[in-house]
Design an enzyme around this catalytic site. Structure first.
Site, PDB file in Angstrom:
ATOM      1  N   ASP A  18     -41.483  11.068  99.482  1.00  0.00           N
ATOM      2  CA  ASP A  18     -40.752  12.500  99.203  1.00  0.00           C
ATOM      3  C   ASP A  18     -40.229  13.128  98.564  1.00  0.00           C
ATOM      4  O   ASP A  18     -38.933  11.977  98.368  1.00  0.00           O
ATOM      5  CB  ASP A  18     -41.469  12.986 100.321  1.00  0.00           C
ATOM      6  CG  ASP A  18     -42.058  14.341 100.345  1.00  0.00           C
ATOM      7  OD1 ASP A  18     -42.482  14.510  99.281  1.00  0.00           O
ATOM      8  OD2 ASP A  18     -43.171  14.600 101.450  1.00  0.00           O
TER       9      ASP A  18
ATOM     10  N   ASP B 260     -50.140  19.121  99.506  1.00  0.00           N
ATOM     11  CA  ASP B 260     -50.181  19.351 100.869  1.00  0.00           C
ATOM     12  C   ASP B 260     -51.294  20.405 101.732  1.00  0.00           C
ATOM     13  O   ASP B 260     -52.435  20.479 102.320  1.00  0.00           O
ATOM     14  CB  ASP B 260     -48.906  20.081 101.501  1.00  0.00           C
ATOM     15  CG  ASP B 260     -48.107  19.089 101.216  1.00  0.00           C
ATOM     16  OD1 ASP B 260     -47.903  18.451 101.301  1.00  0.00           O
ATOM     17  OD2 ASP B 260     -47.028  19.531 101.939  1.00  0.00           O
TER      18      ASP B 260
HETATM   19  C1  GLA Z   1     -43.813  16.859 102.332  1.00  0.00           C
HETATM   20  C2  GLA Z   1     -44.885  16.224 101.930  1.00  0.00           C
HETATM   21  C3  GLA Z   1     -46.148  16.141 103.248  1.00  0.00           C
HETATM   22  C4  GLA Z   1     -45.283  15.676 104.622  1.00  0.00           C
HETATM   23  C5  GLA Z   1     -44.655  16.684 104.909  1.00  0.00           C
HETATM   24  C6  GLA Z   1     -43.146  16.346 105.840  1.00  0.00           C
HETATM   25  O1  GLA Z   1     -44.078  18.200 102.328  1.00  0.00           O
HETATM   26  O2  GLA Z   1     -46.185  17.031 100.526  1.00  0.00           O
HETATM   27  O3  GLA Z   1     -47.559  15.288 103.173  1.00  0.00           O
HETATM   28  O4  GLA Z   1     -44.947  15.064 104.282  1.00  0.00           O
HETATM   29  O5  GLA Z   1     -43.293  16.752 103.356  1.00  0.00           O
HETATM   30  O6  GLA Z   1     -42.102  17.197 105.552  1.00  0.00           O
END
Ligand code: GLA
Length: 737
Positions: free
Chosen positions: A483, A553
């Site tokens: 990420d 997300d």
């Molecule tokens: C990002 C990702 C999510 C999750 C969060 C965790 O927003 O896109 O899917 O993994 O971080 O903090």
């Protein structure tokens, strides 16, 4: 596929396109003659050097007019061409003039490797060892004789693709240092044909929305200065003939194989010509090229389609599946995963994860992914990035114990990391506050309460690599979600001198690529899913390392229609991370049927993002059917040709898209009735991509006709009965009889 040198011209042919470059005048100006459907001739008259001759050898009095109108292949700066150049420099005397003229060429089989960057390749370099289509390349050598600067203009075509790959290498052959302040990877000029500009615009949770606008006089551009390709704009543009559709119209697509700052720009001039260019964003860019050094600009994949957007999309899907994605997973079924982010957020422990795993196993789910919150003392998003040691208060018995237990249940195990970041509240930051990017004497900009590691410094890069390696080697971890949850700003590096701070953005990207290259080399069977606050780094560059990227997300099935439509404009469905999540949806609060959430996620990698121990029983009972559905269709979804039939974005009622197998023996279309419509019984849908001569059985159609010729299905269409209600969906599976 062929590349020929005829007279003073170069002709690059793919199966259906021609791209023609010619050298003009004694000074060797490199001109862009033509790009479009395949032609036999070399229409050099398109350079217009004989009209009203401004050409310097015949009329040096009007040299400026020539420079400002000549259709260039790689325009310079500050020498009479007032359009924006593809390269800008500051030489040792502070001058900015630069222009390249022709020296020579090389045509060869295959493709040269670019150092440190993601790039297209002949299939035999695929990590899974498969062999495939060949490539042919052209290098045009050019130089600025005053500066002693050399340019290599690179072109590659593949025998199974209509795409053209371009990039540029600049070599400083002088004995002085020079600064590059702009370097586009591709640029060309052509007559304006009433094009519109199609780009992908977005924001967090609504990435890659299609946006089309007229191209007026002057410059129209999109770009990123965030150190990543970004939620907001996408490293893609297409010049689209007005009124183009999925099947009709001329389209020129440009897709940048890079994950950092970019610029995609068109400039419409006084003479109605268009200059299109794409490359690293010059904002914040200043690269010192020492004597003898070279700079390689990332690749741009250009696709021309004279049959609308659909053909362009299919060309990009094939190009990226065959010549960019390396992972051995690209031709394999991905395990159906369940991710605990929306299930638990930071509130979990070993027992909770094992409960999820046990329940998931019963329903045919194949992998548990532990998301954010397992390390340091991270109980919310305020701390611990950089401290990649297991939080044993949460994971009693440690990481290996958890993974072993998950494996015993019969699931694979995957993990989340955010390796590029550092929390101010972390042991790492307390030990090395200077490892975060910062501009001295300024209040550093926090975002999600975190800073970005200065990976341009070798010691920081090595430390980061060791952290990743230690975690992945500590247990049987088969998947990594990498990420990146904030953008770059406040760029200051203690590792670079004052003249070199303008190199940070690009050096940062090279460092991320270096880390990911090490990752795929050291852990070749690891399934890597890249992610950035959802889909802010969904780009071709990242696909070179990992075969899938978390799309957004926003997991709401209806929001996903638009996000996935924009994403599938360029990227194969097999690359789009898509999960079934809980309702009301955590981003928009919408309640959609569990079945529809499954159908929409099927157009991606497919997985779950919910607490399977808590969702309503009737939803849980549907999961075995959904996992079976994934196994039934996924090889078709992964390898088929994509057809967009209807867009909810345009009609505000329904969405329809599908895939057809390469041999046209099978197809799967998805229909989503977003909004129910009163007094409306059935909807006529004309599918596409089928074999007109073949008869297809329409499985589970519920309609009167179940066996029809492809031509009937495409020309007369089929009827979809009103599905009674909003957000309802249906799969249409066709099998050749
Ligand atoms: C990002 C990702 C999510 C999750 C969060 C965790 O927003 O896109 O899917 O993994 O971080 O903090």
């Amino acid at each position: 596929m062929n590349i020929t040198h005829i007279g003073n011209a170069f002709k690059i042919d793919t199966k259906e396109t021609s791209y023609i470059i010619a050298v003009a005048d004694e000074e060797g100006f490199i001109g862009h003659v033509y790009y479009g459907p395949k032609i036999e001739d070399i229409p050099e008259y398109l350079l217009r050097i004989n009209e009203n001759p401004f050409i310097p050898s015949r009329n040096n009095r009007d040299r400026g007019s020539f420079m400002d109108t000549f259709p260039c292949e790689f325009p310079g700066n500050g020498l009479g061409d007032y359009r924006e150049g593809a390269i800008e420099v500051i030489d040792g005397d502070g001058h900015r003039a630069v222009n390249f003229t022709y020296d020579g060429f090389r045509i060869f089989d295959g493709k040269e490797k670019i150092t440190g960057l993601p790039q297209t390749f002949e299939n035999e370099r695929s990590l899974d060892g498969k062999t495939g289509a060949k490539a042919k390349s052209l290098e045009i050598y050019a130089s600025d004789k005053t500066l002693n600067l050399k340019a290599v203009l690179r072109y590659t075509v593949f025998e199974d693709s209509d795409a053209l790959i371009r990039s540029v290498k600049i070599i400083n052959e002088s004995d002085k240092n020079i600064f590059l302040t702009k370097i586009m990877s591709a640029s060309f000029d052509m007559d304006s044909e009433d094009f519109e500009l199609l780009t992908l615009h977005g924001s967090w949770a609504r990435e890659r929305q299609m946006d089309q606008r007229a191209i007026g006089y002057g410059k129209t551009s999109v770009g990123s200065v965030k150190g990543e390709s970004s939620h907001q704009e996408h490293p893609f543009m297409a010049l689209v003939e007005k009124n183009s559709t999925q099947e009709k119209g001329r389209v020129y697509g440009f897709s940048f194989i890079y994950s950092g700052n970019f610029l995609a720009q068109v400039e419409k001039t006084q003479f109605d010509s268009i200059r299109a260019m794409m490359g690293i964003n010059p904002i914040g860019f200043k690269w010192e090229l020492k004597s003898g050094e070279s700079f390689e600009a990332p690749e741009v994949a250009i696709v021309f389609s004279n049959e609308g957007l659909g053909k362009m999309s299919r060309a990009y899907h094939d190009l990226y599946r065959n010549h960019l994605i390396r992972s051995p997973y690209k031709d394999k079924e991905r395990p159906i995963l369940i991710n605990n982010w929306e299930a638990t957020y930071f509130d979990f422990n070993t027992e909770k994860l094992l409960d999820i795993a046990r329940e998931a196993k019963k329903s045919g789910i194949e992998m548990l992914v532990m998301d954010d919150g397992w390390f340091g003392k991270r109980n919310d998003d305020n701390s611990s990035l950089g401290d990649w040691n297991v939080n044993e208060e949460k994971l009693q018995g440690g990481l290996k114990h958890l993974v072993d237990e998950v494996n015993k249940i019969g699931l694979k195990f995957g993990i989340w990391m955010e390796p590029e970041m550092i929390s101010p509240d972390s042991d790492l930051y307390r030990a090395h506050p200077d490892w975060a990017f910062a501009v001295p004497n300024r209040v550093p900009t926090r975002s999600r309460n975190q800073f970005v590691l200065d990976l341009t410094r070798p010691e920081v890069l090595e430390h980061t690599w060791n952290s990743i390696k230690t975690v992945l080697s500590s247990a049987n971890i088969e998947y990594l979600k990498w990420d990146m949850n904030r953008q770059l700003t406040d760029l200051g590096s203690l590792g670079l001198g004052k003249e070199n701070q303008g190199e940070i953005f690009h050096r940062y990207m090279l460092a991320v690529y270096e880390l990911q290259e090490r990752l795929v080399t050291e852990f070749p069977n690891l399934l890597l899913e890249n992610c950035s606050g959802g889909g802010a780094r969904f780009d071709p560059g990242m696909l070179y390392y990992g075969p899938q990227i978390w799309c957004s997300d926003d997991t709401d099935a209806i929001e996903r229609l638009g996000i996935q439509e924009g994403t599938a404009l360029i990227y194969p469905l097999s690359s789009m991370g898509a999960h079934v999540s809980d309702c009301p949806n955590h981003t928009v609060g919408r309640v959609t049927p569990f079945e529809t959430r499954g159908h929409v996620a099927l157009a991606g990698t497919f997985g779950y993002e919910l607490d399977i121990t808590k969702i309503p029983e009737e939803d849980r009972n549907m999961i075995p059917q959904q996992t079976a559905m994934y196994h039934k269709y996924h090889s078709l979804v992964r390898s088929g040709d994509y057809y967009r039939i209807a867009s909810y974005r345009e009609n505000r009622f329904y969405d329809c898209y599908g895939v057809v197998s390469k041999d046209k023996s099978e197809a799967l279309f998805t229909f989503v009735q977003v909004v129910g419509r009163p007094n409306y019984h059935s909807r006529l849908i004309k599918l596409a991509g089928l074999d007109p001569e073949a008869k297809y059985r329409i499985e589970d159609s519920g309609d009167d006709a179940t066996e029809l010729y492809g031509r009937t299905i495409m020309e007369a269409g089929i009827l979809i009965q009103n599905l009674w209600g909003d957000y309802k969906s249906k799969l249409i599976h066709l099998v050749r009889v």
